[in-house]
Motif scaffolding. Structure first.
Motif, mmCIF file in Angstrom:
data_model
loop_
_atom_site.group_PDB
_atom_site.id
_atom_site.type_symbol
_atom_site.label_atom_id
_atom_site.label_comp_id
_atom_site.label_asym_id
_atom_site.label_seq_id
_atom_site.Cartn_x
_atom_site.Cartn_y
_atom_site.Cartn_z
ATOM 1 N N CYS A 281 0.850 -1.191 0.000
ATOM 2 C CA CYS A 281 0.000 0.000 0.000
ATOM 3 C C CYS A 281 0.888 1.244 0.000
ATOM 4 N N PRO A 282 0.802 2.077 -1.029
ATOM 5 C CA PRO A 282 1.689 3.246 -1.094
ATOM 6 C C PRO A 282 1.499 4.213 0.063
ATOM 7 N N PHE A 283 0.270 4.323 0.588
ATOM 8 C CA PHE A 283 0.048 5.221 1.714
ATOM 9 C C PHE A 283 0.870 4.779 2.922
ATOM 10 N N GLN A 284 0.926 3.473 3.155
ATOM 11 C CA GLN A 284 1.687 2.980 4.306
ATOM 12 C C GLN A 284 3.178 3.210 4.101
ATOM 13 N N ARG A 285 3.637 3.013 2.892
ATOM 14 C CA ARG A 285 5.054 3.231 2.619
ATOM 15 C C ARG A 285 5.440 4.699 2.864
ATOM 16 N N ILE A 286 4.611 5.596 2.335
ATOM 17 C CA ILE A 286 4.926 7.015 2.483
ATOM 18 C C ILE A 286 4.857 7.432 3.951
ATOM 19 N N GLU A 287 3.841 6.944 4.679
ATOM 20 C CA GLU A 287 3.738 7.256 6.098
ATOM 21 C C GLU A 287 4.938 6.705 6.864
ATOM 22 N N HIS A 288 5.380 5.527 6.482
ATOM 23 C CA HIS A 288 6.539 4.923 7.133
ATOM 24 C C HIS A 288 7.785 5.778 6.896
ATOM 25 N N LEU A 289 7.974 6.236 5.666
ATOM 26 C CA LEU A 289 9.121 7.088 5.346
ATOM 27 C C LEU A 289 9.024 8.423 6.074
ATOM 28 N N ARG A 290 7.807 8.963 6.150
ATOM 29 C CA ARG A 290 7.634 10.233 6.856
ATOM 30 C C ARG A 290 7.996 10.078 8.326
#
Length: 782
Positions: free
Chosen positions: A450-459
């Protein structure tokens, strides 16, 4: 200091002198921050509390009132970059009312002073615009000068800036205006203008503003009027100062004439009669507030007849004939325009209310948490509803209730989505506890696909409390993700040495040579990181800063921590053991005693008719009544309990998992999260790749035990002036103290700065020692 909260009635004269000095210093600092720097450090409500306490002390000790008292001034001295303008008539502030009772008492005071017991008093009720006061001097109908309020007597000459405001006429229309008149009103920014201003500033890498009032003040105080001209400032006229001749008999008539002369006046203003009229106007303004295109923070009541205003006159620095009835500082009404789903780094899906912008507690609120699907259903929230939102301190705004009387006829119940809003549209699943019970949390089942989870993880990874990498905000991370450059934390460090991608980046997305140099430097600086930040940056569920620090101190090196996590992944307990270990009331000691009994089952004499609670007390004497009750509630009878715990005893964790679970501040649930994290091959690869990109993961010093605060629980509240909150927390923890975010009976010490509110009151009520920031620094230094 504890005496700060001491009731005014209990102060002696020496204490009153000290309090007045402290309040004068605090209010002066806040006035400068608000009026000159356009950067307030406390909320309006906290400021009003300080000012009201100052007035109460002066009322009890009138002989202590000084010429430079905060009660004797308005605003703050003018900023030096502007020429002084002495107002022909001082621009004074209004007294405040915060309740229906105080509004009614205002009417009673007016009636008593005028001795108008038989004649009803008419008032104007005008919205209190949350902007910057300004005075415009017109001579023979031409605008000749404009000024800010300043300290009430002397303001700042911002004539050229005010002439750029479209609502301010350079020449008055019509006729009948005095040869000389100072028209007064409020410079403000509408919601749309404020949003556009902040969006443009953010895109240009410039400072953004917390609320429209600060933005309006900052825009009006530009040295270059050309900059002010680019800002969408507006102006409402509502009063006047110096006059060469009278031009009206009532406030209501005066507003009509100001409008006829070319000024904008607030269309929500109304003329009312008596105390019931005041209260009704407040209710109407409160209901209208969510639908307005600009911020208001209350209602201003003014005696309508100007001859009565003249008779009423002034007391100290406020008029007797007017008062500001303020809305609750931390609550407001607005319109629920949409409900969106926000996907967190762990896949938890949180519904978010998209709101019509409204300022609450000094901050513009456009979003509020709705918690979960069950909460939406419980409150029956519907798009289009007028809702009451609440924001207290740093708490995330939340929807308190729906104003059902204002629900649109076409509003329909909200249907909670069954799939993630990400491009994969993966199903949402309810989270379950270790015992298999469903919770209110819904999670996206796509995990790191899920791209949202990836981006949140990176943030999370680049955040201030984790790796704290400068120059990598949400906008940059999203752009790099969309380019395919960042999928895991190690990619961030790879980018810093990828000349091909850095070359491609030059000249695009606003990146120049300096920006790229700074980005690379910011990344490379974090190749050396403390172990606790490394652990926290991994984003493991339930592993916060405190737990990360405890793990770092226990395992000391990154290699040992990773090895422990991988070993624990192979030694995870079974479902029955976990269900027992996570049962409310079953702590480590009780769990150990239950498992030991299940493995040996010693013979114990138990009466045949004994209840399950009695059998537990006799068979496993080490568990307390709370643990026994939890077991009775879960299993119901002895046979079911015996079968379940016998099964659980065969599913116990290995030694590495147990060591992890017994680390201070970790526990079984957090240990399970770590074990599950390292049980996933892609997570193990992510950690290995990240570690390979780092130069050094530093060991964390163990807490000291020989300091004045070692072992104590500390709470910091209010504004710290000599260090940031993070610095204070790090300092306290380095000295062996535990820092808590809330005050309870377990708190040992509260460090209170200016603006301390409910936490200070709680500490005082509980008799907990309270000290100032200076006293804290002296304590830890000695």
């Amino acid at each position: 200091m504890p005496e700060r909260a001491k009731p005014v009635a209990d102060l002696d004269e020496s204490e009153a002198v000290g309090e007045l000095t402290r309040l004068a210093d605090a209010l002066t600092a806040h006035d400068l921050a608000y009026h000159q720097q356009d950067a307030p450090t406390i909320s309006d409500a906290d400021y009003d509390t300080l000012k009201r306490r100052n007035l109460e002390i002066e009322a009890r000790f009138p002989e202590l009132v000084r010429e430079n008292s905060p009660s004797q001034r308005v605003g703050a001295a003018r900023a030096e970059q502007f020429s002084p303008v002495e107002h022909g008539v001082p621009m004074l502030s209004l007294d405040n009312a915060f309740s229906d009772e105080e509004a009614v008492e205002f009417d009673a005071r007016v009636r008593r002073f005028l001795r108008a017991d038989a004649e009803p008093i008419a008032y104007t009720a005008e919205p209190k615009i949350d902007g910057l006061s300004a005075s415009l001097r017109y001579e023979k109908g031409a605008l000749v000068q404009g000024a800010t309020r300043g300290d009430g007597r002397v303001g700042e000459d911002v004539s050229q800036n005010l002439k750029t405001v479209a609502d301010i006429p350079h020449r008055l229309k019509g006729s009948g205006w005095p040869d000389v008149i100072e028209v007064r009103g409020e410079v403000y920014l509408g919601h749309d203008g404020f949003a556009a201003l902040n969006a443009n500033a953010e895109a240009a890498g410039q400072k953004t503003y917390a609320n429209p009032r600060n933005a309006a003040a900052g825009s009006l105080r530009q040295i270059d009027p050309k900059i002010t001209a680019t800002r969408p400032l507006r102006f409402f006229a509502y009063a006047w100062g110096l006059l060469s001749e009278p031009f009206a008999q009532t406030q209501w008539e005066a507003l009509a004439k100001l409008k006829a002369w070319g000024f904008q006046t607030t269309p929500q203003s109304q003329r009312v009669v008596g105390p019931q009229g005041l209260l009704a106007a407040y209710r109407e303004m409160e209901a209208a507030r969510p639908k307005l295109a600009f911020d208001i923070d209350g209602v201003v009541y003014k005696a309508d007849r100007l001859d009565w205003q003249s008779r009423l006159g002034f007391v100290t620095r406020t008029p007797r004939w007017a008062i500001a009835r303020k809305f609750p500082a931390e609550r407001a009404r607005t319109v629920l325009e949409a409900i969106d789903l926000q996907v967190g780094r762990t896949g938890a899906v949180t519904p978010v209310a998209r709101l019509r912008p409204v300022t609450v507690g000094g901050v513009v609120v456009v979003n509020a948490t709705l918690h979960n699907a069950d909460e939406i259903a419980r409150k029956d929230l519907r798009v289009g509803d007028t809702v009451v939102i609440q924001r207290a301190g740093d708490v995330i705004p939340q929807v308190v209730e729906v104003v059902l009387a204002e629900r649109p006829a076409d509003a329909v119940p909200f249907e909670y989505p069954t799939h993630c809003p990400c491009p994969l549209h993966t199903p949402l699943a309810r989270e379950t506890t270790a015992s298999g019970a469903e919770t209110v949390v819904r999670r996206c089942t796509g995990e790191f696909a899920c791209p949202f989870q990836r981006i949140e993880h990176l943030r999370h990874f680049v955040g201030r409390r984790a790796f704290d990498i400068e120059g990598l905000g949400e906008k940059q991370l999203t752009a790099f993700y969309e380019r395919g450059w960042m999928r895991e934390p190690a990619d961030i460090f790879r980018l810093a040495r990828d000349e091909d991608r850095l070359t491609e980046l030059r000249g695009s997305d606003g990146y120049g040579e300096t920006s790229i140099t700074n980005l690379v430097a910011g990344i490379d600086e974090r190749r050396k990181i403390p172990l606790d930040r490394f652990i926290f940056g991994l984003g493991i569920r339930h592993i916060g800063e405190t737990t990360s620090l405890a793990l770092a101190r226990h395992y000391e090196t990154v290699e040992t921590f990773i090895k422990a996590g991988q070993a624990a992944a192979q030694q995870r307990p079974g479902a029955d053991y976990l269900a027992l270990s996570t049962l409310d009331g079953i702590g480590p000691t009780a769990l150990e005693a239950i498992i030991a009994w299940a493995r040996t089952k010693p013979d114990v004499l138990v009466p045949a008719q004994a209840s399950m609670d009695e059998r537990l007390r006799l068979s496993i004497p080490k568990i307390n009544s709370r643990a026994r009750q939890a077991l009775v509630d879960l299993f119901g009878d002895w046979a079911t309990f015996e079968a379940a715990v016998t099964k659980a005893a065969g599913q116990g964790p290995g030694d590495d998992f147990l060591e992890l679970a017994t680390v201070d501040a970790v526990g079984v649930v957090a240990a399970r999260m770590i074990a599950e994290f390292f049980g996933e091959p892609h997570n193990r690869d992510m950690v290995t790749n990240l570690a390979a990109e780092l130069r050094e993961v530093q060991a964390v010093a163990r807490p000291k035990t020989d300091t004045a605060v070692a072992g104590k629980t500390i709470v910091f509240t209010g504004a710290l002036e000599k260090m940031t909150r993070d610095e204070a927390k790090a300092q306290a923890e380095g000295l062996g103290a535990k820092v808590s975010g809330s005050v309870s009976k377990k708190t040992d010490l509260v460090v209170a700065g200016p603006g301390a509110g409910s936490k200070l009151k709680t500490a005082t009520d509980l008799g907990i020692e309270v000290i100032t920031e200076d006293e804290w620094l002296a304590l830890v230094a000695g």
